[in-house]
Each structure stands twice: as C-alpha cells, then as structure tokens.
Design a protein around this motif. Structure first.
Motif, PDB file in Angstrom:
ATOM      1  N   VAL A  40       0.843  -1.205   0.000  1.00 27.37           N
ATOM      2  CA  VAL A  40       0.000   0.000   0.000  1.00 27.37           C
ATOM      3  C   VAL A  40       0.874   1.249   0.000  1.00 27.37           C
ATOM      4  CG1 VAL A  40      -1.626   1.337   1.410  1.00 27.37           C
ATOM      5  CG2 VAL A  40      -1.988  -1.106   1.067  1.00 27.37           C
ATOM      6  N   ARG A  41       1.925   1.246   0.800  1.00 23.07           N
ATOM      7  CA  ARG A  41       2.816   2.404   0.874  1.00 23.07           C
ATOM      8  C   ARG A  41       3.496   2.665  -0.468  1.00 23.07           C
ATOM      9  NH1 ARG A  41       8.033   2.741   1.557  1.00 23.07           N
ATOM     10  NH2 ARG A  41       8.279   0.583   2.197  1.00 23.07           N
ATOM     11  N   LEU A  42       3.967   1.600  -1.124  1.00 25.23           N
ATOM     12  CA  LEU A  42       4.655   1.763  -2.403  1.00 25.23           C
ATOM     13  C   LEU A  42       3.690   2.192  -3.514  1.00 25.23           C
ATOM     14  CD1 LEU A  42       7.074  -1.278  -2.179  1.00 25.23           C
ATOM     15  CD2 LEU A  42       7.703   1.131  -2.172  1.00 25.23           C
ATOM     16  N   VAL A  43       2.493   1.630  -3.521  1.00 31.94           N
ATOM     17  CA  VAL A  43       1.497   2.045  -4.520  1.00 31.94           C
ATOM     18  C   VAL A  43       1.116   3.504  -4.289  1.00 31.94           C
ATOM     19  CG1 VAL A  43      -0.900   1.716  -5.265  1.00 31.94           C
ATOM     20  CG2 VAL A  43       0.604  -0.259  -5.003  1.00 31.94           C
ATOM     21  N   ALA A  44       0.926   3.884  -3.036  1.00 30.41           N
ATOM     22  CA  ALA A  44       0.586   5.277  -2.723  1.00 30.41           C
ATOM     23  C   ALA A  44       1.708   6.212  -3.176  1.00 30.41           C
ATOM     24  CB  ALA A  44       0.330   5.438  -1.228  1.00 30.41           C
ATOM     25  N   GLU A  45       2.942   5.758  -3.046  1.00 31.77           N
ATOM     26  CA  GLU A  45       4.079   6.566  -3.483  1.00 31.77           C
ATOM     27  C   GLU A  45       4.041   6.802  -4.989  1.00 31.77           C
ATOM     28  OE1 GLU A  45       8.925   6.324  -3.076  1.00 31.77           O
ATOM     29  OE2 GLU A  45       7.682   5.246  -1.613  1.00 31.77           O
ATOM     30  N   THR A  46       3.586   5.813  -5.757  1.00 30.39           N
ATOM     31  CA  THR A  46       3.504   5.981  -7.216  1.00 30.39           C
ATOM     32  C   THR A  46       2.395   6.932  -7.622  1.00 30.39           C
ATOM     33  OG1 THR A  46       1.975   4.124  -7.575  1.00 30.39           O
ATOM     34  CG2 THR A  46       4.342   3.630  -7.600  1.00 30.39           C
ATOM     35  N   LEU A  47       1.437   7.170  -6.727  1.00 31.03           N
ATOM     36  CA  LEU A  47       0.297   8.032  -7.043  1.00 31.03           C
ATOM     37  C   LEU A  47       0.532   9.494  -6.695  1.00 31.03           C
ATOM     38  CD1 LEU A  47      -2.530   5.624  -5.829  1.00 31.03           C
ATOM     39  CD2 LEU A  47      -1.747   6.007  -8.178  1.00 31.03           C
ATOM     40  N   ARG A  48       1.658   9.798  -6.102  1.00 31.32           N
ATOM     41  CA  ARG A  48       1.955  11.192  -5.763  1.00 31.32           C
ATOM     42  C   ARG A  48       2.152  12.007  -7.041  1.00 31.32           C
ATOM     43  NH1 ARG A  48       6.466   9.686  -1.358  1.00 31.32           N
ATOM     44  NH2 ARG A  48       5.070   8.968   0.265  1.00 31.32           N
ATOM     45  N   ARG A  72      -2.903  -2.356 -10.218  1.00 30.82           N
ATOM     46  CA  ARG A  72      -4.128  -2.926 -10.798  1.00 30.82           C
ATOM     47  C   ARG A  72      -4.959  -3.599  -9.708  1.00 30.82           C
ATOM     48  NH1 ARG A  72      -0.575  -4.064 -15.085  1.00 30.82           N
ATOM     49  NH2 ARG A  72      -0.148  -6.134 -14.266  1.00 30.82           N
ATOM     50  N   ALA A  73      -4.303  -4.313  -8.809  1.00 29.03           N
ATOM     51  CA  ALA A  73      -5.013  -4.970  -7.710  1.00 29.03           C
ATOM     52  C   ALA A  73      -5.682  -3.936  -6.815  1.00 29.03           C
ATOM     53  CB  ALA A  73      -4.047  -5.838  -6.908  1.00 29.03           C
ATOM     54  N   ALA A  74      -5.021  -2.815  -6.583  1.00 27.64           N
ATOM     55  CA  ALA A  74      -5.584  -1.763  -5.737  1.00 27.64           C
ATOM     56  C   ALA A  74      -6.827  -1.148  -6.391  1.00 27.64           C
ATOM     57  CB  ALA A  74      -4.539  -0.677  -5.476  1.00 27.64           C
ATOM     58  N   ARG A  75      -6.857  -1.124  -7.727  1.00 31.50           N
ATOM     59  CA  ARG A  75      -8.025  -0.604  -8.443  1.00 31.50           C
ATOM     60  C   ARG A  75      -9.130  -1.643  -8.543  1.00 31.50           C
ATOM     61  NH1 ARG A  75      -3.956   1.692 -12.100  1.00 31.50           N
ATOM     62  NH2 ARG A  75      -4.246  -0.119 -13.435  1.00 31.50           N
ATOM     63  N   GLY A  76      -8.851  -2.875  -8.096  1.00 31.27           N
ATOM     64  CA  GLY A  76      -9.854  -3.930  -8.136  1.00 31.27           C
ATOM     65  C   GLY A  76      -9.924  -4.663  -9.456  1.00 31.27           C
ATOM     66  N   GLU A  77      -8.927  -4.485 -10.323  1.00 38.82           N
ATOM     67  CA  GLU A  77      -8.926  -5.175 -11.607  1.00 38.82           C
ATOM     68  C   GLU A  77      -8.553  -6.633 -11.410  1.00 38.82           C
ATOM     69  OE1 GLU A  77      -6.553  -3.172 -14.544  1.00 38.82           O
ATOM     70  OE2 GLU A  77      -7.355  -1.219 -13.968  1.00 38.82           O
ATOM     71  N   VAL A  78      -9.231  -7.484 -12.124  1.00 38.86           N
ATOM     72  CA  VAL A  78      -8.981  -8.920 -12.039  1.00 38.86           C
ATOM     73  C   VAL A  78      -7.846  -9.257 -13.004  1.00 38.86           C
ATOM     74  CG1 VAL A  78      -9.981 -11.205 -12.384  1.00 38.86           C
ATOM     75  CG2 VAL A  78     -11.392  -9.335 -11.496  1.00 38.86           C
ATOM     76  N   PRO A  79      -6.822  -9.969 -12.540  1.00 41.35           N
ATOM     77  CA  PRO A  79      -5.735 -10.324 -13.449  1.00 41.35           C
ATOM     78  C   PRO A  79      -6.227 -11.253 -14.542  1.00 41.35           C
ATOM     79  CG  PRO A  79      -5.423 -11.377 -11.310  1.00 41.35           C
ATOM     80  CD  PRO A  79      -6.607 -10.477 -11.201  1.00 41.35           C
ATOM     81  N   THR A  80      -5.705 -11.036 -15.756  1.00 39.87           N
ATOM     82  CA  THR A  80      -6.078 -11.882 -16.886  1.00 39.87           C
ATOM     83  C   THR A  80      -4.862 -12.648 -17.351  1.00 39.87           C
ATOM     84  OG1 THR A  80      -5.587 -10.111 -18.438  1.00 39.87           O
ATOM     85  CG2 THR A  80      -7.849 -10.279 -17.663  1.00 39.87           C
ATOM     86  N   ARG A  81      -5.118 -13.799 -17.897  1.00 39.75           N
ATOM     87  CA  ARG A  81      -4.028 -14.603 -18.450  1.00 39.75           C
ATOM     88  C   ARG A  81      -3.793 -14.152 -19.869  1.00 39.75           C
ATOM     89  NH1 ARG A  81      -1.955 -18.445 -15.242  1.00 39.75           N
ATOM     90  NH2 ARG A  81      -3.322 -19.160 -13.610  1.00 39.75           N
ATOM     91  N   ARG A  82      -2.542 -14.068 -20.254  1.00 42.49           N
ATOM     92  CA  ARG A  82      -2.205 -13.646 -21.606  1.00 42.49           C
ATOM     93  C   ARG A  82      -2.393 -14.774 -22.612  1.00 42.49           C
ATOM     94  NH1 ARG A  82       3.122  -9.901 -20.758  1.00 42.49           N
ATOM     95  NH2 ARG A  82       2.110  -8.398 -19.444  1.00 42.49           N
ATOM     96  N   LYS A  83      -2.065 -15.969 -22.206  1.00 38.85           N
ATOM     97  CA  LYS A  83      -2.121 -17.089 -23.130  1.00 38.85           C
ATOM     98  C   LYS A  83      -3.267 -18.013 -22.740  1.00 38.85           C
ATOM     99  CE  LYS A  83       2.846 -17.200 -23.986  1.00 38.85           C
ATOM    100  NZ  LYS A  83       4.046 -17.991 -23.912  1.00 38.85           N
ATOM    101  N   ALA A  84      -3.962 -18.478 -23.733  1.00 39.99           N
ATOM    102  CA  ALA A  84      -5.005 -19.471 -23.478  1.00 39.99           C
ATOM    103  C   ALA A  84      -4.325 -20.803 -23.175  1.00 39.99           C
ATOM    104  CB  ALA A  84      -5.902 -19.602 -24.695  1.00 39.99           C
TER     105      ALA A  84
END
Length: 146
Positions: A40-48, A72-84
């Motif tokens: 959380v601290r590192l993500v918050a640092e990127t948002l400054r 992406r996780a902090a925004r609630g985005e679900v990770p997607t797989r690149r390859k089927a």
C-alpha cells in the motif's frame, strides 16, 4: 601513442585510455516478500503528483511490473491470463490404405471434378481448377467484379 575508441574505454595498441566505471549488480538474495502495508505504501508513493512507477521501482529496487500489478489490484482489476491454456484435441491415426472417414460427395452435374466455383458479389460465377493459385483467383475475381 595509440588512440582509444571514443566512449568505449577500449584501446587500440599499447596506449592507455581512461576506463569507465562498471557496476555489476547481482541478485544474491532470494525472493522478497512484501507485507500488505508495504505494498500500500509503495502504490501510494507511485500516485503522488510528479512521481512515476519507474522512479519508485528503482528507488526501492523492485521490478516495475510488480508495482503495476499491485496498482491494478488496488483498483480492483482482475488479473487476466495472456495465453489461453492449450487444449487437447482427439486424434485418430489411420493406416494410409484405410477408407476415408467421410464419404466423398457425389459429383455435381455440369461441374468438372476438382474444380471450385466462386460466386462474385455482382452475381457472376468464376469456375477454376482446384489446383489454381489462390492469388491468381483473387486477381481474376477483382477483375471480374470491376
């Protein structure tokens, strides 16, 4: 006296050239674990304002893709797989002299065996041998539709 190759620190002959400083960084440590608070601290640092993910990752010695994943996780985005995932398909191995799986279609009267009919957009019909080059058929079709 020999001259060095500009900017490389290399020399030609017996002359000496000022060497550049080379820093080698090795990953002697194992996989690092980050607590939820650290993430959380590192993500918050990127948002400054004025801050970048790259700068934060370099400052803390972590990979930029890891910071992007946490953002992406902090925004609630679900990770997607690149390859089927690969799928297994049923395969049947037959002897070369075995009968075909599907019967050959009955010949259509008026059409030579081994020919292909192409109905053009303008209603015209183009009949070509099955062995005709596909590019040649495309050129013919374009000419007949013009």
């Amino acid at each position: 006296m020999a001259r060095g190759v500009a900017g490389t620190g290399a020399s030609i002959g017996a002359g000496t050239v000022a060497s550049e400083r080379v820093e080698i960084i090795t990953r002697g440590e194992g996989r690092r674990r980050f607590s939820a608070e650290e993430k959380v601290r590192l993500v918050a640092e990127t948002l400054r304002p004025g801050e970048t993910v790259t700068a934060v990752s370099r400052r803390h010695g972590i990979c930029t893709s890891l910071l992007h994943r946490w953002r992406r996780a902090a925004r609630g985005e679900v990770p997607t797989r690149r390859k089927a995932r690969p799928q297994l398909l049923p395969v049947r191995v037959v002897a070369p002299d075995a009968p075909p799986l599907q019967p050959k279609p009955a010949p259509v009267p008026g059409i030579a065996p081994g020919s292909i009919e192409v109905v053009l957009r303008n209603g015209r019909m183009l009949r070509v041998a099955a062995t005709t080059d596909a590019e040649a058929v495309a050129r013919l079709a374009a000419a007949l539709e013009a």
